[in-house]
Scaffold this active site. Structure first.
Site, PDB file in Angstrom:
ATOM      1  N   LYS A 111     -24.747  -9.649  26.935  1.00 44.34           N
ATOM      2  CA  LYS A 111     -24.133 -10.297  25.765  1.00 44.34           C
ATOM      3  C   LYS A 111     -22.613 -10.242  25.794  1.00 44.34           C
ATOM      4  O   LYS A 111     -21.957 -11.176  25.356  1.00 44.34           O
ATOM      5  CB  LYS A 111     -24.666  -9.690  24.458  1.00 44.34           C
ATOM      6  N   LYS A 160     -34.941 -15.585  29.403  1.00 46.10           N
ATOM      7  CA  LYS A 160     -35.962 -15.387  28.372  1.00 46.10           C
ATOM      8  C   LYS A 160     -35.775 -16.380  27.227  1.00 46.10           C
ATOM      9  O   LYS A 160     -34.643 -16.812  26.959  1.00 46.10           O
ATOM     10  CB  LYS A 160     -35.963 -13.940  27.872  1.00 46.10           C
ATOM     11  N   LYS A 207     -33.331 -16.749  20.647  1.00 44.10           N
ATOM     12  CA  LYS A 207     -32.770 -17.416  19.466  1.00 44.10           C
ATOM     13  C   LYS A 207     -31.361 -17.910  19.756  1.00 44.10           C
ATOM     14  O   LYS A 207     -30.883 -18.845  19.128  1.00 44.10           O
ATOM     15  CB  LYS A 207     -32.652 -16.416  18.308  1.00 44.10           C
TER      16      LYS A 207
HETATM   17  P1  TYM Z   1     -35.149  -9.616  18.883  1.00 44.54           P
HETATM   18  O1  TYM Z   1     -34.782 -10.045  17.505  1.00 44.54           O
HETATM   19  O2  TYM Z   1     -34.398 -10.202  20.019  1.00 44.54           O
HETATM   20  O3  TYM Z   1     -36.683  -9.890  19.136  1.00 44.54           O
HETATM   21  C1  TYM Z   1     -37.694  -9.452  18.246  1.00 44.54           C
HETATM   22  C2  TYM Z   1     -38.942  -9.054  19.032  1.00 44.54           C
HETATM   23  O4  TYM Z   1     -39.376 -10.157  19.822  1.00 44.54           O
HETATM   24  C3  TYM Z   1     -39.434  -9.770  21.197  1.00 44.54           C
HETATM   25  N1  TYM Z   1     -38.989 -10.911  22.019  1.00 44.54           N
HETATM   26  C4  TYM Z   1     -39.688 -11.421  23.037  1.00 44.54           C
HETATM   27  N2  TYM Z   1     -40.881 -11.094  23.571  1.00 44.54           N
HETATM   28  C5  TYM Z   1     -41.326 -11.839  24.610  1.00 44.54           C
HETATM   29  N3  TYM Z   1     -40.636 -12.885  25.136  1.00 44.54           N
HETATM   30  C6  TYM Z   1     -39.436 -13.246  24.627  1.00 44.54           C
HETATM   31  N4  TYM Z   1     -38.781 -14.290  25.124  1.00 44.54           N
HETATM   32  C7  TYM Z   1     -38.904 -12.503  23.524  1.00 44.54           C
HETATM   33  N5  TYM Z   1     -37.767 -12.592  22.792  1.00 44.54           N
HETATM   34  C8  TYM Z   1     -37.836 -11.608  21.878  1.00 44.54           C
HETATM   35  C9  TYM Z   1     -38.465  -8.593  21.329  1.00 44.54           C
HETATM   36  O5  TYM Z   1     -38.792  -7.769  22.416  1.00 44.54           O
HETATM   37  C10 TYM Z   1     -38.646  -7.893  20.006  1.00 44.54           C
HETATM   38  O6  TYM Z   1     -39.756  -7.028  20.030  1.00 44.54           O
HETATM   39  N6  TYM Z   1     -32.910  -5.179  19.052  1.00 44.54           N
HETATM   40  C11 TYM Z   1     -34.107  -5.874  18.611  1.00 44.54           C
HETATM   41  C12 TYM Z   1     -34.361  -5.767  17.133  1.00 44.54           C
HETATM   42  C13 TYM Z   1     -34.430  -4.372  16.633  1.00 44.54           C
HETATM   43  C14 TYM Z   1     -35.516  -3.481  16.840  1.00 44.54           C
HETATM   44  C15 TYM Z   1     -35.127  -2.289  16.158  1.00 44.54           C
HETATM   45  C16 TYM Z   1     -36.729  -3.552  17.494  1.00 44.54           C
HETATM   46  C17 TYM Z   1     -33.481  -3.760  15.912  1.00 44.54           C
HETATM   47  N7  TYM Z   1     -33.902  -2.495  15.617  1.00 44.54           N
HETATM   48  C18 TYM Z   1     -35.952  -1.167  16.148  1.00 44.54           C
HETATM   49  C19 TYM Z   1     -37.569  -2.430  17.482  1.00 44.54           C
HETATM   50  C20 TYM Z   1     -37.171  -1.262  16.811  1.00 44.54           C
HETATM   51  C21 TYM Z   1     -33.939  -7.346  18.940  1.00 44.54           C
HETATM   52  O7  TYM Z   1     -32.845  -7.855  19.036  1.00 44.54           O
HETATM   53  O8  TYM Z   1     -35.117  -8.042  18.984  1.00 44.54           O
END
Ligand code: TYM
Length: 335
Positions: free
Chosen positions: A114, A197, A200
């Site tokens: 990022k 991947k 968003k």
């Molecule tokens: P985020 O918002 O990017 O994604 C949310 C969840 O979706 C999963 N994910 C995916 N799985 C498969 N293929 C993809 N292309 C894909 N894109 C996203 C992510 O693995 C995630 O489970 N840092 C985290 C948010 C967060 C979090 C936490 C998660 C903040 N605090 C505490 C767990 C525990 C994030 O940006 O996920």
């Protein structure tokens, strides 16, 4: 079991979030035993690490909460809230910043991706982001964290922070949270580039299927997804270097509850002219009802906000004792 997971509020939820995380959240909520808890939150504090339009952030938080409810999160069984309403996350994060090491954070691939070449211009929050993520799960003494593959490294860091904190302060406060990664859909890739991947933050809307997309948009995105001219082979091994084709087969398998090998048995020898319409039908049949529920929920945004307020109250009652114990362990005088 204390299950905790979050999603960053930086845009519409997409198929990768659904297959990688949300679907698993719903399954865990549905299998909950008495005495277990499920907490799911919108990570709006994490969203501040990249530039946000304040009006958009507020709207996105409600829309994402509505999407989670539409996808099956039941606010009577799971605790659903937005992170900003539970100040214990940020307070514990500060305490844990004394434990986390610069070297650990420097190794985080999400930070490297990022920040890119512009590290000097990246926000401090983007760098310390994984410490807040550690606080998110440790503040609830989480035992299990269902996430997609891309979050594994952050969860390992949370375990390192928990271990060092417990050791440094001679306490047994934090259990080590276990990442739960969906075997059926470890990683959903962009429809435009099978090596990136689905995300968003991808500038191309055609790269992802959003859970708010109407049927025509879903079908069009699949029809226009990048592929190759070869027919589908008989085994997944033969798709090792055909990233886009492999991704579409993975999506088909995940949506139909079958193995990729089983999908190839059915479609081997056929080209994308046959496979894509079958995938589009499947995706529309699966995602259409979620989108229809979502649109109904968005007619009453105040009601969605009420669900979040109710969830935050429950979450605070679980988080407050942990924060207090961590503050006492490090010697802070907080009353
Ligand atoms: P985020 O918002 O990017 O994604 C949310 C969840 O979706 C999963 N994910 C995916 N799985 C498969 N293929 C993809 N292309 C894909 N894109 C996203 C992510 O693995 C995630 O489970 N840092 C985290 C948010 C967060 C979090 C936490 C998660 C903040 N605090 C505490 C767990 C525990 C994030 O940006 O996920």
């Amino acid at each position: 079991m204390r299950i905790v997971s979050g999603i960053q509020t930086t845009g519409n939820l997409h198929l990768g979030n659904y297959l990688g995380a949300i679907r698993q959240w719903v399954a865990m909520q549905d299998a909950l035993q008495p005495g277990d808890d499920c907490l799911f939150f919108l990570a709006d504090l994490h969203a501040l690490t990249v530039t946000q339009d304040p009006g958009e952030l507020a709207a996105t938080t409600i829309e994402m909460a509505a999407t989670l409810i539409a996808a099956g999160i039941d606010t009577d069984r799971a605790i659903l809230f937005n992170q900003a309403r539970v100040p214990e996350h940020a307070e514990l994060c500060w305490v844990l910043q004394g434990t986390a090491r610069m070297g650990w954070l420097n190794r985080m691939t999400q930070w490297k991706d990022k920040a890119g070449k512009n590290r000097e211009g990246a926000s401090v929050g983007l760098f310390t982001y994984p410490v807040l993520q550690a606080a998110d799960v440790l503040v609830y003494l989480a035992t299990h964290v269902p996430v997609g593959e891309d979050q594994k490294q952050h969860l390992e860091l949370a375990r390192d922070i928990a271990t060092k904190f417990n050791t440094d302060f001679g306490v047994e406060l934090f259990p080590l949270p276990e990442p739960l990664i969906s075997a059926e859909a470890p990683r959903i890739m962009s429809l435009r580039d099978g090596q990136a991947k689905m995300s968003k933050s991808d500038p191309s809307d055609m790269s992802r299927i959003a859970l708010i997309d109407d049927d025509d948009a879903i079908a069009a995105k699949i029809r226009k997804a990048r592929t190759d001219p070869e027919p589908l082979p008989e085994t997944m091994d033969a798709l090792a270097d055909r990233h886009e084709a492999r991704n579409l087969v993975t999506i088909y398998a995940a949506l139909s509850g079958r193995t990729p090998a089983d999908v190839l048995t059915e479609f081997a020898g056929q080209g994308f002219g046959r496979f894509k319409p079958a995938l589009a039908d499947l995706a529309v049949a699966h995602l259409g009802p979620i989108r229809d529920r979502l649109n109904r929920l968005l007619d009453d945004r105040a009601e969605v906000a009420c669900h979040l307020a109710k969830g935050a109250e429950k979450a605070r009652s679980l988080a407050a004792p942990t924060l207090r114990a961590a503050q006492q362990a490090v010697g802070l005088q907080v009353g």
